[in-house]
Scaffold this motif. Sequence first.
Motif, PDB file in Angstrom:
ATOM      1  N   GLY A 276       0.816  -1.216   0.000  1.00 40.70           N
ATOM      2  CA  GLY A 276       0.000   0.000   0.000  1.00 40.70           C
ATOM      3  C   GLY A 276       0.842   1.256   0.000  1.00 40.70           C
ATOM      4  O   GLY A 276       0.457   2.279  -0.549  1.00 40.70           O
ATOM      5  N   ASP A 277       1.998   1.187   0.618  1.00 41.08           N
ATOM      6  CA  ASP A 277       2.924   2.315   0.566  1.00 41.08           C
ATOM      7  C   ASP A 277       3.738   2.143  -0.706  1.00 41.08           C
ATOM      8  O   ASP A 277       4.598   1.280  -0.814  1.00 41.08           O
ATOM      9  N   LYS A 278       3.437   2.989  -1.692  1.00 44.02           N
ATOM     10  CA  LYS A 278       4.017   2.805  -3.033  1.00 44.02           C
ATOM     11  C   LYS A 278       5.538   2.968  -3.023  1.00 44.02           C
ATOM     12  O   LYS A 278       6.220   2.411  -3.878  1.00 44.02           O
ATOM     13  N   ILE A 279       6.036   3.736  -2.088  1.00 43.99           N
ATOM     14  CA  ILE A 279       7.486   3.931  -2.014  1.00 43.99           C
ATOM     15  C   ILE A 279       8.144   2.657  -1.483  1.00 43.99           C
ATOM     16  O   ILE A 279       9.101   2.135  -2.058  1.00 43.99           O
ATOM     17  N   ASN A 280       7.564   2.128  -0.409  1.00 44.82           N
ATOM     18  CA  ASN A 280       8.067   0.878   0.157  1.00 44.82           C
ATOM     19  C   ASN A 280       7.980  -0.254  -0.872  1.00 44.82           C
ATOM     20  O   ASN A 280       8.909  -1.052  -1.018  1.00 44.82           O
ATOM     21  N   ALA A 281       6.849  -0.309  -1.593  1.00 40.36           N
ATOM     22  CA  ALA A 281       6.632  -1.372  -2.575  1.00 40.36           C
ATOM     23  C   ALA A 281       7.703  -1.341  -3.663  1.00 40.36           C
ATOM     24  O   ALA A 281       8.280  -2.365  -4.029  1.00 40.36           O
ATOM     25  N   ARG A 282       7.979  -0.131  -4.154  1.00 37.13           N
ATOM     26  CA  ARG A 282       9.018   0.058  -5.171  1.00 37.13           C
ATOM     27  C   ARG A 282      10.360  -0.495  -4.693  1.00 37.13           C
ATOM     28  O   ARG A 282      11.041  -1.236  -5.401  1.00 37.13           O
TER      29      ARG A 282
END
Lengths: 62, 443
Positions: B114-120
């Motif tokens: 859900g946290d797009k930065i973490n996911a990246r």
Amino acid sequence: MVANVWKVVVAEGETVSDGDTLVILESMKMEIPVIAEDDGVVAIKVAEGDVVQEGDLIAVIE
Amino acid sequence: MFESVLVANRGEIARRIIRTLNEMGIRSIAVHSEADADLPFVREAVESVNIGPANPAQSYLDQAQVLAAARATGAQAIHPGYGFFSENAEFARAVMAAGLTWIGPSPEAIVQMGDKINARNLMETAGVPVAAGTREPVTTIEEATKAAAKIGYPVMVKTAGGGGGIGMGVAHDEGTLAKAFDQASRAAARFGGTAAILLERYIERARHVEVQILGLNDGRVLALGERDCSVQRRHQKVVEESPSPGITPELRERMLAAAARAGAAVNYRGAGTVECLVDADAQDFVFLEMNTRLQVEHPVTELVTGVDLVAAQLRIAAGEDVDIDATPRGHAIEFRVYAEDPKRFLPGPGHVTAWVEPSGEGVRVDSGYEAGNTVTPFYDPLMAKLCVYGATRAEAIERGRAAVAGFTISGPKHNLPFCAELLDHPEFVSGDYDTGLVSRMRS
């Protein structure tokens, strides 16, 4: 189109320019900006949370 | 298997989930707002509970109301559909704390993706390619300007917590960056995401291709083929098809393998989607985001694989072993029928005076409304999904033309004329199109 007045961006009596965003409407999870089509002093005719329809007066620029 | 499942959603997706629940002999429970009381999904559920006013914050997004309805009806599990609570880890935890089964991935997987930065960053570590972009949250315009200069324009500006295209914007220079940053910040504040902004290199003339995954209880992650979602307006999908006409078998194989790795990296369980951007000329791809839920366009995959994804979600959530032969066959296309005008795509809710769905070989309609209902401005504009299947893409297009012509909706504005136009557009018909297609059609 039925929409809610989500945000009144400008202050009553503010001087605005052609292209400025006056009010942001919201309908079906979409933001719809209402843009000034002329320069002048603005009078806002709606409040945040109002429901507006096609043909309703939102603001007057003089 | 569950005796009863509550569907915490509305419209077409609630109806679609209820259909599978009813077919499986599971007691289906609908919750609905006052504005939705007469919609088909409420009637078709075995039980229904009115959970409050039209405003979603006071009904579909009111955790206490939804959980109270589950208690009152003795529901054993909650299916969130898409949108609303589907990617809300806090709600998933509340469901489990109430002793119910959450039909979806673990709250940890939801948080990580859900946290797009973490996911990246997580994907990069797992060996899934990502676009050049920011690795840390961007919170001020000064930081954004610096980051954009480093990445190189054009850049895509989005909210770390957002989804569904809301708040996303492309910046071509410092001037447009300020505007895009402001828009993303406002969207983040409004839709309750984190205030962090993410910048990524924007690929022009890209295709949006996503992979359906299914995480099984034994730890395996299956990749059930891809969906091409490049027909978009305002960064939101309008038409999806499978297989993608824009990728080679080699690229497909690489993408499916990467998607399975992405799921495995978060111990994914249940149905999820790994979204990618494809550079069709270079036949290369980058990770965009992962949606930890059932996707709007899941019928496209169901049509080519013959798998009922909702049934698979239920079986996995119930702890059963699922074995699926997901070899895709034929070609499927989905058209999102939105309550919006077909020229500028502005919302046009209204009372439905006529509603006649097409039917026939290779035609599936997932709809949320019927004649006599009112499409209200409180919810998203999706009224129905018109899906067609054919042995070949040409046959699917041919069936699509007939089905679009055979769909009658009066009252609300609708985009069926756009769908008809698209089906005759040389770029779409050739299959050689990208995410800029709709803007080119309207320029």
